[in-house]
Design a protein around this motif. Sequence first.
Motif, mmCIF file in Angstrom:
data_model
loop_
_atom_site.group_PDB
_atom_site.id
_atom_site.type_symbol
_atom_site.label_atom_id
_atom_site.label_comp_id
_atom_site.label_asym_id
_atom_site.label_seq_id
_atom_site.Cartn_x
_atom_site.Cartn_y
_atom_site.Cartn_z
ATOM 1 N N GLU A 195 -18.208 -36.299 -15.902
ATOM 2 C CA GLU A 195 -17.240 -36.948 -16.777
ATOM 3 C C GLU A 195 -16.226 -35.918 -17.231
ATOM 4 O O GLU A 195 -16.567 -34.756 -17.452
ATOM 5 C CB GLU A 195 -17.960 -37.544 -17.991
ATOM 6 N N THR A 196 -14.978 -36.311 -17.336
ATOM 7 C CA THR A 196 -13.976 -35.423 -17.917
ATOM 8 C C THR A 196 -13.622 -35.943 -19.304
ATOM 9 O O THR A 196 -13.365 -37.135 -19.489
ATOM 10 C CB THR A 196 -12.708 -35.343 -17.052
ATOM 11 N N SER A 244 -3.666 -34.100 -13.180
ATOM 12 C CA SER A 244 -4.243 -35.437 -13.263
ATOM 13 C C SER A 244 -3.470 -36.292 -14.256
ATOM 14 O O SER A 244 -2.892 -35.774 -15.222
ATOM 15 C CB SER A 244 -5.710 -35.363 -13.701
ATOM 16 N N ARG A 258 -4.705 -38.162 -16.477
ATOM 17 C CA ARG A 258 -5.326 -38.089 -17.797
ATOM 18 C C ARG A 258 -4.841 -36.872 -18.578
ATOM 19 O O ARG A 258 -4.561 -36.955 -19.771
ATOM 20 C CB ARG A 258 -6.845 -38.064 -17.653
ATOM 21 N N ALA A 270 -9.576 -41.084 -11.242
ATOM 22 C CA ALA A 270 -8.122 -41.260 -11.323
ATOM 23 C C ALA A 270 -7.607 -42.267 -10.311
ATOM 24 O O ALA A 270 -6.581 -42.904 -10.526
ATOM 25 C CB ALA A 270 -7.432 -39.911 -11.124
ATOM 26 N N ALA A 306 2.280 -40.585 -15.960
ATOM 27 C CA ALA A 306 1.493 -40.578 -17.191
ATOM 28 C C ALA A 306 2.200 -39.855 -18.337
ATOM 29 O O ALA A 306 1.786 -39.984 -19.492
ATOM 30 C CB ALA A 306 0.131 -39.939 -16.938
ATOM 31 N N LEU A 337 -8.562 -30.851 -20.281
ATOM 32 C CA LEU A 337 -9.745 -31.618 -19.917
ATOM 33 C C LEU A 337 -10.939 -30.674 -19.756
ATOM 34 O O LEU A 337 -10.778 -29.522 -19.353
ATOM 35 C CB LEU A 337 -9.536 -32.379 -18.602
ATOM 36 N N GLY A 397 -1.317 -37.558 -19.670
ATOM 37 C CA GLY A 397 -1.282 -38.449 -20.823
ATOM 38 C C GLY A 397 -1.626 -37.733 -22.112
ATOM 39 O O GLY A 397 -1.021 -37.986 -23.163
ATOM 40 N N LYS A 398 -2.596 -36.811 -22.035
ATOM 41 C CA LYS A 398 -2.944 -36.019 -23.202
ATOM 42 C C LYS A 398 -1.768 -35.153 -23.631
ATOM 43 O O LYS A 398 -1.440 -35.074 -24.825
ATOM 44 C CB LYS A 398 -4.161 -35.150 -22.878
ATOM 45 N N GLU A 426 -11.279 -35.193 -22.891
ATOM 46 C CA GLU A 426 -10.063 -34.527 -23.350
ATOM 47 C C GLU A 426 -10.390 -33.488 -24.414
ATOM 48 O O GLU A 426 -11.362 -33.616 -25.153
ATOM 49 C CB GLU A 426 -9.081 -35.560 -23.906
#
Length: 235
Positions: free
Chosen positions: A150-151, A174, A176, A129, A205, A37, A179-180, A153
């Motif tokens: 903003e974060t 996190s 996110r 989150a 995630a 991120l 998930g990445k 990817e």
Amino acid sequence: MVAAAPRIWITRASPGAEETAARLAAMGLPPLVDPLLEVVALSPSIDLDGVAALAFTSVNGVEAFARLCADRSRPAFAVGDRTARAAREAGFAEVVSADGDVGALAALIVGQRGRIGGVVLHPSALAPAGDLVSPLVAAGLTARRVAVYETVERDPEPATLAQLGTMAAVLLYSPRAAGKLARVLKARPAPSLRALCLSPSVAGALGTAEQDGRLASVVCAPHPNETALLDLLTL
């Protein structure tokens, strides 16, 4: 010739990633900094009219708010000790840490609602989150959120992907980022890699990555702070 120790992949955004790398080096563990991120600053107008307290759920939120607003007169509630330290370093004199997650922060603020005579402002990510505002409003407080950063990817470097089979662990902070990583592992499984997660929501995630053999294991820190996360490396 002594073989190099397996590296620990740090996926969090800078500048926090470099701080984590320093902690790993002090532990004698070789870090690999390659964030999944990236933090991008936003430029909203900050209106503190009627605001009685600030609530921070990340160091990034503190730093972004501090760039946008010079006012440090209101008390600040922080999700954890690292965020609280960042708030103090930014110039806030009255800072209280929940030493936990977003739920713990909400509970802390609700517990002190009798001394909050106005709005609780939450400087946050564009896509946070966790939801801090709803439990505060449900408890009778007035709260609102303002997105100050903003974060986004980013893809891992090819050199990082080439080392997946020899890494000791990957640190995930996190949902996110997790998930990445889960999407990355669909193309590049790492069946010997341990995923160490800051919280159950981060682990969730990753989906079925462990069950599908794309990861060796997924482990959650017993407490949602970095010290507890890094302690997993010694187990």
